[in-house]
Design a protein around this motif. Structure first.
Motif, mmCIF file in Angstrom:
data_model
loop_
_atom_site.group_PDB
_atom_site.id
_atom_site.type_symbol
_atom_site.label_atom_id
_atom_site.label_comp_id
_atom_site.label_asym_id
_atom_site.label_seq_id
_atom_site.Cartn_x
_atom_site.Cartn_y
_atom_site.Cartn_z
ATOM 1 N N VAL A 11 0.833 -1.209 0.000
ATOM 2 C CA VAL A 11 0.000 0.000 0.000
ATOM 3 C C VAL A 11 0.864 1.255 0.000
ATOM 4 N N SER A 12 0.253 2.381 -0.369
ATOM 5 C CA SER A 12 0.979 3.646 -0.287
ATOM 6 C C SER A 12 0.512 4.483 0.905
ATOM 7 N N GLY B 28 2.117 -4.945 -10.512
ATOM 8 C CA GLY B 28 2.891 -6.188 -10.362
ATOM 9 C C GLY B 28 4.354 -6.033 -10.673
ATOM 10 N N LEU B 29 4.715 -5.000 -11.415
ATOM 11 C CA LEU B 29 6.080 -4.883 -11.880
ATOM 12 C C LEU B 29 6.405 -3.438 -12.096
ATOM 13 N N PHE C 6 10.724 -4.424 -12.099
ATOM 14 C CA PHE C 6 11.985 -4.148 -11.432
ATOM 15 C C PHE C 6 13.095 -4.560 -12.380
ATOM 16 N N ASP D 274 16.788 -6.233 -12.755
ATOM 17 C CA ASP D 274 17.651 -7.145 -12.014
ATOM 18 C C ASP D 274 19.125 -6.861 -12.305
ATOM 19 N N ALA E 157 21.085 -6.861 -6.925
ATOM 20 C CA ALA E 157 20.017 -6.006 -6.405
ATOM 21 C C ALA E 157 18.902 -5.921 -7.423
ATOM 22 N N ASN E 158 17.673 -5.815 -6.945
ATOM 23 C CA ASN E 158 16.526 -5.637 -7.817
ATOM 24 C C ASN E 158 16.038 -4.200 -7.697
ATOM 25 N N ASP F 163 13.798 -1.159 -8.063
ATOM 26 C CA ASP F 163 12.343 -1.169 -8.133
ATOM 27 C C ASP F 163 11.849 0.212 -8.551
ATOM 28 N N ARG G 85 8.325 1.630 -7.487
ATOM 29 C CA ARG G 85 7.985 1.973 -6.111
ATOM 30 C C ARG G 85 7.320 3.339 -6.012
ATOM 31 N N LEU H 187 5.070 4.583 -7.715
ATOM 32 C CA LEU H 187 3.625 4.422 -7.777
ATOM 33 C C LEU H 187 3.093 3.790 -6.508
ATOM 34 N N ARG H 188 3.739 2.717 -6.107
ATOM 35 C CA ARG H 188 3.168 1.959 -5.009
ATOM 36 C C ARG H 188 3.231 2.691 -3.679
ATOM 37 N N VAL H 189 4.383 3.223 -3.289
ATOM 38 C CA VAL H 189 4.392 3.937 -2.019
ATOM 39 C C VAL H 189 4.598 5.426 -2.186
ATOM 40 N N THR I 180 20.720 -6.996 -0.503
ATOM 41 C CA THR I 180 22.069 -7.109 -1.042
ATOM 42 C C THR I 180 23.092 -7.313 0.070
ATOM 43 N N ASP J 240 18.146 -10.304 -3.017
ATOM 44 C CA ASP J 240 17.451 -9.015 -2.905
ATOM 45 C C ASP J 240 15.965 -9.110 -3.252
ATOM 46 N N HIS K 50 6.403 -8.577 -5.211
ATOM 47 C CA HIS K 50 6.351 -9.000 -6.607
ATOM 48 C C HIS K 50 7.683 -9.562 -7.091
ATOM 49 N N ARG K 51 8.791 -9.069 -6.507
ATOM 50 C CA ARG K 51 10.101 -9.603 -6.899
ATOM 51 C C ARG K 51 10.205 -11.093 -6.587
#
Lengths: 248, 248, 248, 248, 248, 248, 248, 248
Positions: free
Chosen positions: A193-194, B29-30, B32, B34, B38-39, B41, B44, B46-48, G128, G153, G160-161
């Motif tokens: 969530v945000s 859903g996406l 990210f 790779d 490290a992934n 993102d 993010r 948008l999401r948070v 990481t 990570d 989702h990762r």
């Protein structure tokens, strides 16, 4: 002190009847009512935006009842947390309008039903055993004028139970997450969530859960950065902060 | 993923080119990127609601620099916390626009200066030694588009220093209180304001302060109910939550 | 050993019948009365300036009663702390003059009403639930010949309750501050007064208060330098030290 | 603010030039000097009876020096605790009268040599390794105008070392006992003297001493009731309280 | 393995049929009797020089009784520690010779009254409340064939009570010191005697005594080097080691 | 104080030149030599049967050297524990006969080679990393006149390494077991031998070994009742107690 | 015991000269090679199915090298964990085939490349910074003959990762999850897979992570019942258990 | 969801009636049954290979019974752990086939008696008092289709009790070791077997065992590398993991 009284002070100030310092003093510096063993703070409404709330535990039934009686002369809602049946019986004698929410261990005197929060607060639990703490939050949120949604028993070991309700997660303006054991749920919710997430560790668990310490540490070390934490089993505190945010 | 890309998805959805589920999936859903170790993102935001932030500690200078480089292809601000001079030197080579805030131990790449918060966030410290943690919060708040005020060295043993600035306390929409030693300041501030208070314990102190544990426990047990807590020395986390609240 | 006996030794010394070393030895080195399970130390009056006090917890009713009976042959006040109703019933049989202070969990045999302290000792609590510990201090202060003032339920989240009574704070020669939860009150009081402050953490609280540990740590790390600390719930110990200071 | 300034306020009040509230406000509410990173509190002299003291640790050399410089415009003694050589070098540049007490890790600017304490304060250590903490107490006691006696390396495993100096124990108006490891010395000293005993646990020890925790717990649980405790290694705090008591 | 079997091995050894090493191996390497829920180890006598002892806590009355019954077929003393009245009632049915030492929470079946220790073991307590643990040690010492002396309620805050009995301290071959609260007594006793001191922390105390942890840490950090420590409240263990030393 | 001096006192007593009390006082009550920062206790030989030992850590090289110099005027062995190379260099200047045992971190001045122990003391370690603590015990045992055997790296995960040396286990009059990590070895050894076992936890390990706490707790909770425990890494203390037992 | 010796026993068994039990006993009960400071246990291969592994930390470079040299006379792989560059330089001199895996802090001597595991072991990290511990697990798994997959990570705040790689999760026969901070990842993974999950807490984090304790407690209290835990940072131990399971 | 239902989904997929994503979703994403206070997860069988298990503690009798009733509509075994007699009485009313295993505090509804494990799981306890936890493991292992062997009261202080049953140790495919107090048994067993060892600390003990913490730490720091650990008293968790391994 009702809002009417407050407004009168402000008008007296505008009309010049009260000097600025006097007005400020009346509004911010006081008043409280001294019962000998407790200082009832009617004014708290103004300062933190809510009625004084009584913490039942550690007080005798008579002390609780006399405090509620003193508060009952005014027009806001009253909430007693960590209340026992003994507390309730005595309060009911002095204030017949009082109601007992057993699961939440809370006594409520309801006088004001307005909705003050701008959005919805969502209360989530990891397990069934976390429900009493969640119920304390729900009752508090109601008393403070919020729309509330709840989602129980959606712990991280069965992630699909949570992912399936993503719409309800996204609809919340603030999320309260209640979890014992490893306390991982706030991190997962925080990533989904945000909204701000308020994490409540519970004393649910056994062995190395140490009465909620494992959950507390898990939440303090959350890798989700939108998470803050309150004390173990403090459903009330989480609800107060959620209400404050929800009113902004 | 820039906001332009996001908008295109939304328009494709409106025009019927994307089914609702598809749109949701793309957005939530996406994606990210790779890097092996490290992934990153990008999504993010948008999401948070914020750009991905890099925790510098525990990563090599090269790892940090390559992550920042990957993030730099997009249009949001970038923040590296717990950064060292070594981290900065290497980041600067790959991303010349990077700046180092030494007191805050933070690297910033600034691309977006808009103010997104609706009010002012106030950062308070109990002592002079709590300043590095407070500065981390201030830098983060700036990067995230907030107006910031600060008040340092106003600990509870000299209460008049705090009471004299009550107007600035009351002007804040959210208050961050940073304190080590006994961590009593958030309780006092919490009683003075009606805004939410985010308490940050610091590892300042000695002996039985146990690296911030005394302050942490003090804050978790605060008798002021508008206080929530983040991890010891976590100025960044406090600022993220304050930003979320300030945007509502 | 009554004061009469002590005076005789001193006179014998003055008249030359006792060498200085002999007098000192008689006065300081002894005597105690061996009851088999307890060594009653009548002489403590001289050494630390007060009668021997009995810690009730962990002793049987009969043990407590026999110790009080042995002490009752002399002329000073007697105090049993952490006493239960069972203790009191048995003591009352052997020593009818005994009185029970239930809130303070204390048995008192009063024989000496002189005021020995030079000023007033003020006892403050943060909340209503801290009262039993505060009452133990008050009873002890009375038994030891002090003028006592008290101020209950003036915790730091409602600072005006404390600031409004500043005159009473300033009138005290020693201040005892009793607080659970975050234990912040001694720091605030310590900053307001110039008298020594003795802080008593209480086991009041829940969750991460850990039975008084949070309050204890808060007090040990106080940023006010006129604060010393005693054990959790040790109202008695605080009162003894306050009495010693008040007599100087 | 010197005492002269204070007296002038009081006289203005007596002559009617100042209303009671104004006088009180000037005297108690202020003043402090805002250096941006620190609020120097010249007025503390009045409130707790001593000059503001600077805690060196956690501050840069420049911050310490500028605070000392600001304080140096007035007439009381200045004390920097937990000072390093770096602190001292920079302070010396701005305030040439400063002196460094290396064993005590303290910087002193001495302006006032009056003896204000009514009796002697005795500082005792259990071992040779406890000396730095004891020296901090001794320097503080001197700066605050006390006669000081000291007795080092008289731990409880060689009781005769202590019993042989009983006369010096009995001559003290307040006793500070500094001990690491098991922290048993305050209990033994507490049983031998009738003066208040201030116990200072030190971080001396290894293994299960946990950096002074074992000593701290030992002192908090002392069976001698004339013992209060300050934080681990807090020689300064013990000396402040001893000074307050010694002045009464 | 019955004693008859043991004797046969010894006779075979004497007659030369068994080499010394073979005899030793047979005696030391085995055997035990399997009751399903417990392996009764009759042979322990030989290996550590004492009868098998049953820890009552955590076992049902029936389990304890059946273990004692199995042991009763042999000729050594039997000891049940941490026994309840329930345990005793059931044991008494199966083994009528059993006796209950209530203060010590111990059941004893006495068959062998020989004195095996070469000197006297002295058991000391700091307070009256430490007596149950001390009594467990006394009963164990008696069952294991030692002369025992005891000295109760001689804590360090009244040092003269201990110093007056120095002759009894010096007469002991081993000293067991039982103390709760700050656990300082073993250090003082350790400095007064040249015998080994076995320290037993007790759970007596409150607040920051943490159920005996403060006393335990005090004893582990003892500055007297002739002190070793056993678990909290483990009077039995202290007595076993004291017996081993006293037999040498 | 040499033994000659002691004998002279005793003869003076026998001849009537000294009253019994005087003799006792001279022998037991004193003497120590005051170096200002340390009270050297030559008499300790008599009281606990050994020379005063210097704890190096927390003392300057000069302090250690001057204490050793003072002790060197007498005829017993001298031992400095927790010594550094710096300590040794300075001691060597003042007392050329001093030797450094690097693995044991010990300085020894050897003057007396007599064997005073009646049997052999066995020192066992669980791993190779526990050797420094074991070596401290071995050096101490040698200085105090014991025959010593040692068995290193015989931890419980390879039980055959221990079982194969059972003869050496059984030959010991006292066994010292040194172990870090889970600290299980003393329990196993305690079950195999009938001698007293002194367990020394070491700070060897990582993670949840918490600097020796896991091993310490393991040993305190040992199910073998012939085990007592000393502080973490306290090889010296274990050796002192083993010597006391071995001399009986 | 060389492999030749082992083979001879096996042949004697095959030829009937040794009964099965005798052969087993010879093989399982012994032998080791005594280097004085270490007992090299060549036989461990047989007993727990792997070569002896050397823990580098706490051993000198020379000790490590001599142990590796002794092991090098046989035909299995050799692994040194917690190795430093110093260790490696000295080992390389004596055993030129040795290789250093810096990220994993491991020295490997590879002699046997057979794959012994029946499936794939998957190693996952939350961040990481957890990579060094994960790499120790990966190197160990390789040396012990397993197919290894890794996923770094993929912490729970960006679920989702993890969910995107569900196929790789489901393909593993055993999963090792390495996480610091709140240690929530094993619970989430445990709910997604049906394989056993071995959780490794790491000391990654700050403040209230307490060097890995928060993660450890989170994992011990996991609500997923297919999770077991090893010590903080113990990548090696997790890999050993995973290898054992993977060979079944 | 029975296996039949699962197979039908798979066949529908093969026949083209279900798209791959649909099949996956049905199989992995769901289903759970929402009871309001609990989400019953019938599907868990597929995901982790076992039926949903109900944790009784913290749930009312009615909640437990209704969950069991919901699960009873399907064909797998049902297990309620930490069940009380109250739980059982109510469950029995709704599901008459339910059985109560009192020693294990478990309710079982048995529907499927197939043996699914490939070998034998051995459950060992250190003492008689550890039996309830061991019994919980045994019941769980039975319900999950394993052959089980058990060995009780074979703690490390009487090593011969364990060594005599080496054949049974070697016959196990997985070993569960249950121990309180110092928790040393898993290390010893780990060194004797080549199977994976799952260690279960119990809260058996007193004093410094801290409710199982000493045993937990001992097991986490085990020097045997084939040991993993579960939570204190978590016999159920150990059995689940053992079952997973035993099925491979």
């Amino acid at each position: 002190m009702t809002e009417q009284q407050i407004l009168r002070i402000l008008q007296d100030f505008k009309s010049g009847q009260l000097a600025p310092d006097e007005a400020l003093d009346r509004l911010r510096g006081l008043p409280f009512e001294d019962l000998g063993f407790a200082n009832v703070d009617h004014h708290r409404t103004l300062r933190v935006g809510f009625p004084e709330v009584v913490l039942g535990s550690g007080k005798t039934a008579d002390q609780v009842a006399r405090i509620v009686e003193a508060m009952n002369r005014h027009d806001h809602n009253i909430l007693v947390t960590r209340a026992t049946t003994e507390h309730f019986v005595r309060v009911k004698e002095l204030v017949p309008a009082a109601e007992f929410h057993e699961a939440a261990r809370a006594i409520v005197v309801r006088k004001d039903d307005r909705i003050l929060g701008k959005g919805k607060v969502l209360v989530i639990t990891a397990g069934t055993s976390d429900m009493p703490v969640a119920e304390e939050a729900v009752v508090t949120l109601n008393v403070m004028g919020n729309h509330v949604d709840s989602l129980y028993d959606v712990g991280v070991a069965g992630l699909h139970r949570l992912l399936d309700r993503r719409d309800r997660l996204n609809a919340a303006r603030v999320v309260i997450v209640v979890a014992g054991m490893e306390g991982a749920l706030p991190s997962v919710v925080g990533g989904l969530v945000s909204a701000p997430v308020i994490a409540v560790p519970t004393s649910v668990g056994y062995g190395a859960s140490f009465g909620g310490v494992a959950a507390l540490l898990g939440m303090l070390n959350s890798c989700a950065s939108n998470v803050t934490v309150v004390n173990i089993d403090n459903g009330y505190g989480a609800a107060v902060v959620a209400s404050l945010i929800n009113r902004q």
